[in-house]
Motif scaffolding. Structure first.
Motif, mmCIF file in Angstrom:
data_model
loop_
_atom_site.group_PDB
_atom_site.id
_atom_site.type_symbol
_atom_site.label_atom_id
_atom_site.label_comp_id
_atom_site.label_asym_id
_atom_site.label_seq_id
_atom_site.Cartn_x
_atom_site.Cartn_y
_atom_site.Cartn_z
ATOM 1 N N ILE A 51 -10.080 -5.999 10.523
ATOM 2 C CA ILE A 51 -9.043 -4.982 10.462
ATOM 3 C C ILE A 51 -9.628 -3.591 10.671
ATOM 4 O O ILE A 51 -8.932 -2.668 11.097
ATOM 5 N N ALA A 52 -10.941 -3.451 10.431
ATOM 6 C CA ALA A 52 -11.602 -2.153 10.573
ATOM 7 C C ALA A 52 -11.534 -1.630 11.998
ATOM 8 O O ALA A 52 -11.687 -0.439 12.233
ATOM 9 N N PHE B 92 0.846 0.061 10.417
ATOM 10 C CA PHE B 92 0.516 1.189 9.527
ATOM 11 C C PHE B 92 -0.246 2.258 10.299
ATOM 12 O O PHE B 92 -0.061 3.446 10.094
ATOM 13 N N ILE B 93 -1.176 1.786 11.148
ATOM 14 C CA ILE B 93 -2.092 2.717 11.816
ATOM 15 C C ILE B 93 -1.654 2.887 13.258
ATOM 16 O O ILE B 93 -1.714 1.954 14.057
ATOM 17 N N PRO C 287 -14.589 -7.803 8.100
ATOM 18 C CA PRO C 287 -13.211 -7.311 8.046
ATOM 19 C C PRO C 287 -12.793 -6.767 9.410
ATOM 20 O O PRO C 287 -13.056 -5.622 9.730
ATOM 21 N N GLN D 131 0.804 -1.228 0.000
ATOM 22 C CA GLN D 131 0.000 0.000 0.000
ATOM 23 C C GLN D 131 0.844 1.289 0.000
ATOM 24 O O GLN D 131 0.630 2.145 -0.867
ATOM 25 N N MET E 17 -8.239 3.362 4.957
ATOM 26 C CA MET E 17 -7.885 3.826 6.300
ATOM 27 C C MET E 17 -6.516 4.498 6.304
ATOM 28 O O MET E 17 -6.265 5.394 7.096
ATOM 29 N N VAL E 18 -5.634 4.024 5.424
ATOM 30 C CA VAL E 18 -4.260 4.516 5.484
ATOM 31 C C VAL E 18 -4.018 5.692 4.548
ATOM 32 O O VAL E 18 -3.338 6.641 4.921
ATOM 33 N N LEU F 238 -10.348 -1.687 2.780
ATOM 34 C CA LEU F 238 -10.307 -0.996 4.066
ATOM 35 C C LEU F 238 -8.943 -0.411 4.358
ATOM 36 O O LEU F 238 -8.831 0.731 4.795
ATOM 37 N N VAL F 239 -7.894 -1.221 4.143
ATOM 38 C CA VAL F 239 -6.557 -0.731 4.452
ATOM 39 C C VAL F 239 -6.251 0.472 3.576
ATOM 40 O O VAL F 239 -5.761 1.494 4.052
ATOM 41 N N VAL G 193 -0.882 -4.047 9.121
ATOM 42 C CA VAL G 193 -1.874 -2.986 9.319
ATOM 43 C C VAL G 193 -1.759 -2.387 10.712
ATOM 44 O O VAL G 193 -1.861 -1.168 10.882
ATOM 45 N N PRO H 35 -8.225 1.303 14.112
ATOM 46 C CA PRO H 35 -8.178 2.664 14.675
ATOM 47 C C PRO H 35 -8.756 2.727 16.085
ATOM 48 O O PRO H 35 -8.221 3.412 16.956
ATOM 49 N N ILE I 111 8.072 0.328 6.508
ATOM 50 C CA ILE I 111 7.649 0.409 5.099
ATOM 51 C C ILE I 111 6.945 1.738 4.849
ATOM 52 O O ILE I 111 7.215 2.459 3.885
ATOM 53 N N PHE I 112 6.034 2.059 5.771
ATOM 54 C CA PHE I 112 5.232 3.262 5.628
ATOM 55 C C PHE I 112 6.105 4.513 5.630
ATOM 56 O O PHE I 112 5.993 5.389 4.774
#
Lengths: 274, 254
Positions: free
Chosen positions: B106-107, B197-198, B104, A131, A219-220, A215-216, B194, B110, B208-209
């Protein structure tokens, strides 16, 4: 059933086909009761017992209120439209690419040897790790999201289609040949229909993976889409809104999986008579 | 034959990388800082190893992954056993389980960050949530699919319920339990990335981000490829375990 009988008692073995059939509405009713109990417990825990701070953990009523606001303000419709567009493009293109790749991989030995290991290893891979790189390449917005949904749909569909195409009954292919079918006709009239249940199975596997991609991505690295509601609402401590947005995704995923289950059952039947 | 196939795959990957290198460094088809060639990716990789950033972030991710995944196995397998062996449990707990499996999860990331902060806790929890449902559902399927004649045979020889369970059902279900664990590994990898990432400031996903945001795409791709390798090695290990434990079990898409 036999698992429950104690060894001391005589064995109860039913002749096949006479198993006690449960009442038709048992499962949906229990599911409904589950839902009611769950919501009631949630309400009591948050509102009556105040076990958690309501700012951080909304009550069912708060979530319903937030959902109503999101709907009436038109905010949800806008974001849902963006999400649906990204998902449909990615999923549709991914499914088409997956079917073509899968048919080729399943029926051509050299393509099988060349592509199957790569597809398997990509299936094992967390594609969403791409991503940030995709965002650097394609900028913020829908681009990376569509690519993520495409990849996470194409791979399971290709793998499943390949399995189906490879297992096509050889006698059917020989029969078609005898009746004068050419290479293309064998693909379109024998291998593809034979693989249809597998394709649907792949589409079903792709629902959760494509949802994760969507979603990812949202969200990102995206300002719009239902996933962005979750992030933005959480950042402003509007947890009711975040829950409502998650609820939308839950309903969508469950409905999609159910629809494909139904399609799978419909499409699979004829093969048993072939 | 199997060795030959493995060599073919290695050759194929090598050929792909060679083409990629040729297209960027040789033919200059794209800007190398935008689409870095494998040589630049390798340099970035060794650079991150040398300056210690990669080991440090990898260690953070590994700790969380091990904690979350072990928790998922310890919780998921017994849940699956209960769902698979009791009609009552599966009727009452089944629908929420299936819903959680289909949704999902993963939601929630946050919100997990909001509840648990920016440390390791939300990462461990999301890895657990991602991995636990495939493990439980496959274990359930495994227990349900046990050949009743095996169970009956054990009973004829006087095995009690617990003995049937420990000596027949658990073993017969093992291949599917391992399939669930394999799926769990794949989902856990998503959870790791993920989660970082968040609301992260450490870990491979975060790195990576960060590197992508700095347009250091060679490093970002090096880390992504590292994750690809790790995921494939882990899945291959679980498949190997399944082949050893259940040589009769055919491999499918899982």
């Amino acid at each position: 059933m036999t698992a429950r009988t104690a060894p001391a008692k005589p064995l109860r073995v039913r002749p096949s086909g006479t198993a006690r059939r449960p009442w038709k509405y048992r499962t949906p009713l229990i599911a409904l009761a589950d839902l009611v109990v769950f919501v009631a417990l949630w309400h009591v825990a948050v509102v009556e017992l105040e076990l958690v701070n309501r700012v951080f953990f909304p009550s069912p009523g708060d979530v319903a209120g937030s959902l109503a606001t999101l709907i009436s303000s038109g905010e949800l419709a806008g974001h849902l439209g963006t999400s649906a567009r990204s998902w449909l493009i990615g999923y549709g293109l991914g499914a088409a690419a997956g079917v073509v790749t899968g048919l080729a991989t399943g029926s051509l030995p050299w393509a099988n040897r060349l592509l199957m290991p790569l597809l398997w290893s990509l299936w094992a891979t967390p594609l969403i790790a791409l991503q940030p790189t995709l965002t650097a390449w394609l900028d913020y917005g829908d681009g990376p999201i569509v690519v993520l949904v495409f990849l996470s749909t194409m791979i399971p569909v290709a793998l499943n289609t390949a399995t189906g195409a490879a297992q096509t009954s050889p006698s059917l292919i020989r029969a078609a040949r005898v009746f004068g079918a050419g290479r293309m006709a064998v693909y379109l009239k024998i291998r593809l229909p034979w693989a249809v249940p597998y394709v649907i199975g792949g589409l079903r596997l792709a629902v959760p993976t494509s949802m994760i991609g969507l979603l990812v991505g949202e969200m990102v690295g995206s300002p719009s889409g239902v996933g962005s509601i979750i992030v933005n609402a959480t950042a402003r401590f509007r947890t009711g809104e975040a829950f409502a947005a998650i609820g939308v995704y839950v309903v969508l995923s469950v409905v999609l999986v159910r629809l494909l289950d139904l399609a799978e059952r419909r499409a699979g039947g004829w093969r048993n008579h072939a | 034959m199997r060795d030959l196939k493995r060599w073919a795959v290695a050759l194929e990957v090598a050929a792909l990388f060679a083409l990629w290198e040729l297209a960027i460094s040789g033919l200059k088809l794209a800007n190398p800082s935008f689409v870095p060639p494998p040589s630049a990716i390798w340099t970035a990789f060794t650079g991150m190893l040398a300056d210690g950033s990669l080991p440090e972030h990898a260690w953070f991710s590994t700790q969380n992954a091990v904690a979350g995944f072990l928790l998922a196995v310890v919780v998921g397998v017994p849940c699956g056993l209960a769902l698979g062996s009791s009609r009552l449990v599966s009727d009452v707990a089944g629908p929420p389980f299936w819903t959680a499996y289909a949704m999902p999860r993963i939601a929630f990331q946050p919100l997990l960050v909001l509840w648990l902060g920016f440390g390791a806790a939300p990462k461990i929890l999301i890895i657990f949530l991602m991995a636990v449902f495939p493990i439980a559902i496959n274990t359930m399927d495994g227990i349900r699919g046990v050949d009743p004649s095996l169970v009956r045979a054990a009973r004829v020889y006087g095995a009690g319920r617990i003995q049937v369970f420990l000596k027949v059902q658990l073993w017969a279900a093992l291949p599917l339990i391992l399939t669930g664990i394999r799926m769990g590994v794949a989902r856990a990898m998503v959870g790791i990335v993920v989660g970082e990432f968040i609301g992260g400031s450490q870990g491979l996903g975060y790195l990576i981000f960060r590197r992508s945001a700095d347009f250091d795409l060679a490093s970002a791709l090096a880390l992504t490829l590292l994750l690809v390798v790790i995921a494939n090695v882990l899945m291959a290990l679980v498949s190997l375990a399944r082949r050893i434990a259940a040589p009769w079990y055919a491999e499918g898409v899982s």
